[in-house]
Design a protein around this motif. Structure first.
Motif, PDB file in Angstrom:
ATOM      1  N   PHE A 119     -12.254  -1.071  23.925  1.00 44.85           N
ATOM      2  CA  PHE A 119     -12.713  -1.142  22.813  1.00 44.85           C
ATOM      3  C   PHE A 119     -11.759  -1.959  21.940  1.00 44.85           C
ATOM      4  O   PHE A 119     -10.524  -1.715  21.744  1.00 44.85           O
ATOM      5  N   GLU A 120     -12.176  -3.228  21.579  1.00 43.31           N
ATOM      6  CA  GLU A 120     -11.638  -4.025  20.606  1.00 43.31           C
ATOM      7  C   GLU A 120     -11.975  -3.923  18.961  1.00 43.31           C
ATOM      8  O   GLU A 120     -13.172  -3.830  18.582  1.00 43.31           O
ATOM      9  N   LEU A 121     -10.991  -3.628  18.353  1.00 44.30           N
ATOM     10  CA  LEU A 121     -11.196  -3.668  16.933  1.00 44.30           C
ATOM     11  C   LEU A 121     -11.305  -5.000  16.394  1.00 44.30           C
ATOM     12  O   LEU A 121     -10.472  -5.733  16.564  1.00 44.30           O
ATOM     13  N   VAL A 122     -12.406  -5.400  15.791  1.00 50.44           N
ATOM     14  CA  VAL A 122     -12.643  -6.726  15.281  1.00 50.44           C
ATOM     15  C   VAL A 122     -12.300  -6.768  13.740  1.00 50.44           C
ATOM     16  O   VAL A 122     -11.651  -7.659  13.547  1.00 50.44           O
ATOM     17  N   ASN A 123     -13.044  -5.886  13.018  1.00 43.71           N
ATOM     18  CA  ASN A 123     -12.422  -5.980  11.562  1.00 43.71           C
ATOM     19  C   ASN A 123     -12.898  -4.533  11.037  1.00 43.71           C
ATOM     20  O   ASN A 123     -13.517  -3.854  11.454  1.00 43.71           O
ATOM     21  N   ILE A 126     -16.391  -2.247  15.939  1.00 51.37           N
ATOM     22  CA  ILE A 126     -15.520  -2.256  17.389  1.00 51.37           C
ATOM     23  C   ILE A 126     -16.592  -2.951  18.549  1.00 51.37           C
ATOM     24  O   ILE A 126     -17.821  -2.674  18.573  1.00 51.37           O
ATOM     25  N   ASN A 127     -15.784  -3.835  19.270  1.00 54.59           N
ATOM     26  CA  ASN A 127     -16.655  -4.635  20.166  1.00 54.59           C
ATOM     27  C   ASN A 127     -16.043  -3.740  21.518  1.00 54.59           C
ATOM     28  O   ASN A 127     -14.955  -3.525  21.854  1.00 54.59           O
ATOM     29  N   ASN A 128     -17.174  -3.395  22.468  1.00 56.58           N
ATOM     30  CA  ASN A 128     -16.873  -3.062  23.707  1.00 56.58           C
ATOM     31  C   ASN A 128     -16.852  -4.038  24.790  1.00 56.58           C
ATOM     32  O   ASN A 128     -17.810  -4.439  25.218  1.00 56.58           O
ATOM     33  N   SER A 129     -15.854  -4.489  25.096  1.00 58.34           N
ATOM     34  CA  SER A 129     -15.618  -5.695  26.164  1.00 58.34           C
ATOM     35  C   SER A 129     -15.565  -5.343  27.510  1.00 58.34           C
ATOM     36  O   SER A 129     -15.314  -6.116  28.594  1.00 58.34           O
ATOM     37  N   GLY A 130     -15.670  -3.905  27.784  1.00 62.05           N
ATOM     38  CA  GLY A 130     -15.364  -3.496  29.194  1.00 62.05           C
ATOM     39  C   GLY A 130     -16.974  -3.520  29.850  1.00 62.05           C
ATOM     40  O   GLY A 130     -17.929  -3.958  29.219  1.00 62.05           O
ATOM     41  N   LYS A 135     -21.379  -4.937  23.746  1.00 63.44           N
ATOM     42  CA  LYS A 135     -22.036  -5.061  22.303  1.00 63.44           C
ATOM     43  C   LYS A 135     -20.933  -4.602  21.156  1.00 63.44           C
ATOM     44  O   LYS A 135     -19.746  -3.939  21.579  1.00 63.44           O
ATOM     45  N   SER A 136     -21.127  -5.085  20.096  1.00 62.44           N
ATOM     46  CA  SER A 136     -20.474  -4.527  19.077  1.00 62.44           C
ATOM     47  C   SER A 136     -21.068  -3.634  18.040  1.00 62.44           C
ATOM     48  O   SER A 136     -22.174  -3.973  17.787  1.00 62.44           O
ATOM     49  N   THR A 137     -20.344  -2.578  17.854  1.00 65.72           N
ATOM     50  CA  THR A 137     -20.965  -1.579  17.128  1.00 65.72           C
ATOM     51  C   THR A 137     -20.217  -1.661  15.867  1.00 65.72           C
ATOM     52  O   THR A 137     -19.066  -1.636  15.415  1.00 65.72           O
TER      53      THR A 137
END
Ligand SMILES: *[C@@H]1O[C@H](CO)[C@@H](O)[C@H](O)[C@H]1NC(C)=O
Ligand SMILES: *[C@@H]1O[C@H](CO)[C@@H](O)[C@H](O)[C@H]1NC(C)=O
Length: 454
Positions: A324-328, A347-351, A389-391
């Motif tokens: 989980f990557e916090l984008v903004n 939050i982007n899940n790049s996994g 995806k980004s959520t």
């Protein structure tokens, strides 16, 4: 006249907006390795019942995990000795000690039971009645230790618990054999808390046992039905065109598995060097397609070494499971006491996968002056923060009534749901960002201060 009235209304709206002035924050991504629970490479361990004393997990295993940043072990409980009897009290005590050790080390396990690890012994598994009795014996232990159990592989049937070479359940299963196999899976599911899932060895097995032809939908996901609690494992990933019989018909099995594993756990191991299929390109493609959460780090040695030589090992390590990557983030600068604030997080899940076990998400407000903390539960279900995806999470949050005037640091916390380990940072999710992880609490710093006024 009309124009003047319009002017007044506009002016009023502008005043209200200044009170809700928002701050937008962009976060810096972390591209390196981060350890997180219930995902990643695992270390394979076995507890054979044939020793005079139970072979407890050793400190060596935990040190080995830690030095590589791994958080998972696979624990094979081999019940050879109990194929015709109850599991002994000593063995059950040994299992409990293992779970205690895992908990104090801050790791979790994938559980599997089996009665044989070799084709050279003619006894491959136990009868259905004996297996059901063993599950009954294991039920209290599985429940008591569900906090450190990530997932359970169906096991019990066949050599290595792989559901193929079997004495009791039909190598070419008849309808009676299928009904018996299903009874075993249903019994394991019933023995576990509903929060935990079971994995089955091949896609066609799940379809045949439960007489289903279509994959789990988003609407059915995580609703607690038996089919919603059954995921998949592949113990010969990339080994041949059909992964040594894992797939019966790729044109049916691939799209089915791709959809199923959006909402159920997928993992496994490689078992044979099979170039070019067992190399990076296909490995990465299929781990993404089938949403792999874990893989054996030690087997097959040549396939894993190939990943290292070709340079995709660390990418696999980073992407197994969720990431989980916090984008903004968008937060109000200030708020009045007892008011409702709106926050928004991308939050982007790049996994490769999503979360498969339930988890709560909290916004934590920490008073800068006193250190007092106020966790507020969010409505979002992180199991739907889908891979690739980004959520966007936008929520209205009522400030706690006892939250006084002051300055508050904002954090995001995704702790384990089980109370025994709920406050342990090792079991909380670390976001893939720079400068946000607070190691002492397992909170993620949202890098914002909210001023609460009267
Ligand atoms: C989300 O992650 C994927 C995979 O790493 C990447 O391709 C995509 O650009 C990311 N999206 C955002 C909005 O950061
Ligand atoms: C938040 O509250 C506002 C005002 O009541 C409402 O319009 C909006 O739909 C709410 N947003 C969410 C995400 O609930």
């Amino acid at each position: 006249m009309k124009n003047i009235r319009y002017f007044f209304i506009l002016g009023f709206v502008l005043v209200c907006n200044t009170a809700q002035q928002m701050t937008s924050i962009s976060y810096t991504l972390e591209s390196g390795q981060i350890s997180n629970p219930e995902r990643g490479f695992y270390i394979h361990t076995e507890a054979p019942s044939t020793r005079t004393t139970y072979p407890l997990l050793t400190q060596y295993t935990f040190d080995n995990l830690k030095s590589q940043g791994f958080t998972l072990i696979l624990r094979m409980f081999y019940l050879h000795k109990f194929v015709k009897s109850d599991i002994s009290a000593d063995y059950l005590t040994g299992m409990q000690n293992d779970f205690n050790k895992m908990r104090s080390a801050g790791v979790k396990c994938i559980v599997r039971f089996a009665y044989s690890d070799s084709q050279s012994n003619s006894v491959y598994d136990a009868t259905k009645a004996q297996i059901l009795r063993h599950i009954q014996q294991l039920q209290p232990l599985l429940n008591k230790n569900a906090d450190v159990i990530a997932v359970v592989q169906a096991g019990f049937v066949g050599i290595w618990g792989e559901w193929y070479f079997t004495n009791n359940f039909g190598m070419e299963p008849s309808s009676t054999d299928l009904a018996n196999r299903r009874e075993v899976v249903d019994a394991i599911l019933a023995a576990l808390p509903t929060s935990r899932m079971v994995q089955i060895r091949t896609p066609v097995l799940k379809r045949n046992l439960y007489s289903i032809s279509s994959a789990l939908t988003k609407e059915q996901a995580f609703k607690g039905s038996n089919t919603a609690r059954i995921g998949h494992h592949n113990d010969c990933f990339l080994a041949s065109e059909d992964d040594y019989g894992t797939y019966e018909d790729i044109s049916i099995d691939y799209p089915y598995l791709e959809q199923e594993t959006k909402y159920t756990p997928m993992g496994g191991e490689t078992c044979n060097l099979n170039k070019p299929r067992s190399q990076c390109a296909t490995a990465l493609k299929e781990m993404r397609q089938f949403h792999y959460s874990y893989l054996n780090s030690g087997y097959h040695e040549e396939v894993i070494q190939g990943f290292k030589n070709e340079g995709c090992f660390s990418e696999i390590q980073n992407k197994l499971g969720y990431r989980f990557e916090l984008v903004n983030g968008l937060f109000p600068k200030s708020a009045t006491i007892r008011s409702t604030i709106t926050i928004s997080l991308t939050i982007n899940n790049s996994g490769f996968a999503s979360l498969y076990n339930p988890r709560n998400v909290y916004l934590v407000l920490r008073n800068i002056a006193t250190g007092a903390q106020y966790p507020i539960g969010l409505k979002t279900d992180p199991r739907f923060w889908e891979a690739g995806k980004s959520t966007v999470i936008t929520e209205n949050i009522s400030l706690p009534i006892d939250l006084g005037v002051g300055s508050y640091k904002l954090f995001l916390n995704l702790p384990d749901k089980e109370s025994l380990i709920g406050s342990r940072p090792e079991y909380s999710i670390r976001l893939a960002n720079k400068g946000t992880w607070e190691a002492s609490t397992g909170f993620n710093d949202l890098l914002h201060i909210l001023t609460v006024i009267n």
